[in-house]
Design a protein around this motif. Structure first.
Motif, PDB file in Angstrom:
ATOM      1  N   LYS A  15       0.824  -1.203   0.000  1.00 13.30           N
ATOM      2  CA  LYS A  15       0.000   0.000   0.000  1.00 13.30           C
ATOM      3  C   LYS A  15       0.857   1.251   0.000  1.00 13.30           C
ATOM      4  O   LYS A  15       0.588   2.205  -0.712  1.00 13.30           O
ATOM      5  CB  LYS A  15      -0.927   0.001   1.214  1.00 13.30           C
ATOM      6  N   SER A  16       1.895   1.265   0.840  1.00 14.32           N
ATOM      7  CA  SER A  16       2.694   2.480   1.016  1.00 14.32           C
ATOM      8  C   SER A  16       4.134   2.141   1.334  1.00 14.32           C
ATOM      9  O   SER A  16       4.425   1.099   1.916  1.00 14.32           O
ATOM     10  CB  SER A  16       2.154   3.314   2.188  1.00 14.32           C
ATOM     11  N   LYS A  59      -1.861  13.121   1.218  1.00 15.72           N
ATOM     12  CA  LYS A  59      -1.014  12.088   0.601  1.00 15.72           C
ATOM     13  C   LYS A  59      -1.856  10.913   0.113  1.00 15.72           C
ATOM     14  O   LYS A  59      -1.613  10.363  -0.966  1.00 15.72           O
ATOM     15  CB  LYS A  59       0.060  11.615   1.583  1.00 15.72           C
ATOM     16  N   TYR A  60      -2.837  10.518   0.913  1.00 16.57           N
ATOM     17  CA  TYR A  60      -3.724   9.420   0.534  1.00 16.57           C
ATOM     18  C   TYR A  60      -4.491   9.770  -0.744  1.00 16.57           C
ATOM     19  O   TYR A  60      -4.583   8.961  -1.672  1.00 16.57           O
ATOM     20  CB  TYR A  60      -4.691   9.119   1.679  1.00 16.57           C
ATOM     21  N   ARG A  71      -2.271   9.681  -3.812  1.00 21.69           N
ATOM     22  CA  ARG A  71      -2.023   8.294  -4.233  1.00 21.69           C
ATOM     23  C   ARG A  71      -3.214   7.736  -5.008  1.00 21.69           C
ATOM     24  O   ARG A  71      -3.051   7.059  -6.015  1.00 21.69           O
ATOM     25  CB  ARG A  71      -1.742   7.440  -2.981  1.00 21.69           C
ATOM     26  N   TYR A 121       3.569  -2.308  -5.296  1.00 19.73           N
ATOM     27  CA  TYR A 121       3.148  -0.937  -4.977  1.00 19.73           C
ATOM     28  C   TYR A 121       2.532  -0.254  -6.195  1.00 19.73           C
ATOM     29  O   TYR A 121       1.575   0.495  -6.082  1.00 19.73           O
ATOM     30  CB  TYR A 121       4.359  -0.146  -4.473  1.00 19.73           C
TER      31      TYR A 121
END
Length: 191
Positions: free
Chosen positions: A69-70, A134-135, A138, A173
């Motif tokens: 995910k990150s 940031k989420y 993304r 990712y």
């Protein structure tokens, strides 16, 4: 000035007294490569300020396949925020990809300080806003960029990504296969 203080002040300027309140509830720790900071299925109680190294957050399928995910780099907060807020088991595992240095903070102690100190509450809100931004960025990457563009953006964010993170983690990712990543790298190399 202490790099930890500089990072905190990048969200909101805080007094030395406020910074010391946060420092007093934090514990410096060092984790070896491959250490699971938080594990899927467990209720976390801590959040970490990563000061060096790389951490990944991933989801495991029932078949054992991992989906990254990150990636977290130095001076970012690491932890399963949803699980911390809801006090429920995390769906993600947080694992160090390199040796990492962190400041560990009790989430309950942070929220207690938020109730007692408006500056810490404001700082917490600024940090949450940053995490949300940031989420959202993304999410937008996945709907507006192809795999090559996402890879190039990752390389801009982590210039030495190919040396630091295994190819299969990078591919996961980016939501592509390692073979697709090899082709992208080869194509970029020719251009």
């Amino acid at each position: 000035m202490n790099p930890y203080a500089i990072f905190v002040n990048s969200f909101l300027n805080v007094s030395e007294e406020t910074f010391n309140k946060l420092a007093n509830i934090s514990t410096y720790k060092k984790f070896e490569k491959g250490f699971q900071i938080d594990s899927s299925g467990e209720v976390p109680g801590k959040i970490y300020l990563l000061t060096s190294g790389i951490v990944r957050a991933y989801l495991s399928s029932e078949e054992g396949k991992e989906f990254n995910k990150s990636f977290f780099m130095a001076y970012s907060f690491v932890g399963s925020l949803t699980a911390l807020i809801k006090k429920q088991p995390s769906k993600l595992t947080y694992e160090t990809l390199t040796e990492c240095k962190v400041y560990e903070l009790s989430f309950d102690e942070i929220t207690k300080l938020c109730r007692e100190d408006i500056t810490i509450s404001n700082l917490y809100n600024k940090i949450l806003e940053s995490i949300f931004i940031k989420y959202e960025e993304r999410q937008l990457e996945f709907i507006s960029m192809n795999a090559t563009e996402r890879y190039l953006k990752l390389r801009r964010r982590i210039p030495e990504v190919d040396d630091l993170i295994p190819q299969y983690h990078i591919a996961s990712y980016l939501s592509i296969t390692p073979v697709q990543l090899s082709r992208i790298r080869k194509k970029i190399g020719r251009n």
